[in-house]
Enzyme design. Structure first.
Site, short mmCIF file in Angstrom:
data_model
loop_
_atom_site.label_atom_id
_atom_site.label_comp_id
_atom_site.label_asym_id
_atom_site.label_seq_id
_atom_site.Cartn_x
_atom_site.Cartn_y
_atom_site.Cartn_z
CB CYS A 224 -0.91 0.02 1.22
SG CYS A 224 -2.06 -1.35 1.32
CG ASP B 69 -22.66 9.68 -15.05
OD1 ASP B 69 -21.69 9.28 -14.37
OD2 ASP B 69 -23.07 9.08 -16.07
#
Length: 219
Positions: A44, A135
């Site tokens: 990570c 959207d």
């Protein structure tokens, strides 16, 4: 579990940059939500450092990024210092990290990796990538296991394809890169293709005699 075309939930988020509603933060931009198994983990750390280094390329494409890990904001703030050190980064960290220490968001969005557990026996968050359009709909999702780091150059390539195909009647073939040939959508008739693709297109002759392999210069 989110499916392509679903509206992403308007989550209440607590992050390293404060609290806000997810849709408000996205605004009229494209966005990437990407999750991580835990703070202070090696793979990570390499990923977040790489994304921070690539931020100018995401910004030129109008893309915001936000990370998620099943740890607290306080933990994230300490981890960011390690990420900046590893990535040789200076200044403010360029994107927020979400506090999901209760795993509520990871569970809601289907981000858990059942094969990988933490020291307490809880399932770790997988390496999910959700690309979200202006959207607020999910445009792409990729789920990596906790043990495999992501390729963010590929994610930039995918963004280029998604943004191109959202505004032009084309699809992008295997290994496509910006500026190379695209393909005419199969549901476009020859008559319409002749009108739409003013740069022309090439049809590949195939044994089936079906004219569905049509290549055109990038719009």
């Amino acid at each position: 579990m989110l499916l392509l075309g679903d509206i992403v939930p308007n989550l209440d988020l607590n992050t390293t940059e404060g609290k806000f509603k997810f849709h408000d933060w996205i605004g009229n931009s494209w966005a990437i939500l990407f999750s991580h198994p835990a703070d202070y983990t090696p793979v990570c750390t390499t990923e977040l450092a790489r994304v921070a280094q690539l931020m100018p390329k995401f910004e030129t494409r109008g893309v915001k990024l936000i990370g998620l890990s099943c740890d607290s904001v306080e933990s994230h703030m300490g981890w960011i210092k390690d990420i900046q050190c590893f990535g040789k980064l200076s200044g403010d960290f360029p994107f927020p990290l979400i506090d999901d220490h209760k795993r509520e968001i990871a569970i809601k969005l289907g981000m858990l990796d059942p094969e990988e557990k933490d020291s307490s026996g809880h399932a770790l968050t997988c390496r999910a990538v959700f690309i979200i359009g202006p959207d607020k709909k999910l445009k792409l999702s990729i789920l990596y296991p906790a043990t495999t780091g992501r390729n963010f150059d590929e994610i930039l390539r995918v963004i280029d394809s998604l943004q191109l195909t959202s505004r032009a009647k084309v699809s992008t073939p295997v290994d496509w890169k910006p500026g190379t040939e695209c393909m005419v959508l199969p549901n476009i008739s020859t008559q319409d293709a002749d009108k739409i693709f003013t740069k022309g297109y090439e049809t590949v002759e195939l044994p089936s005699k079906k004219h569905y392999m049509r290549f055109t210069p990038a719009p």
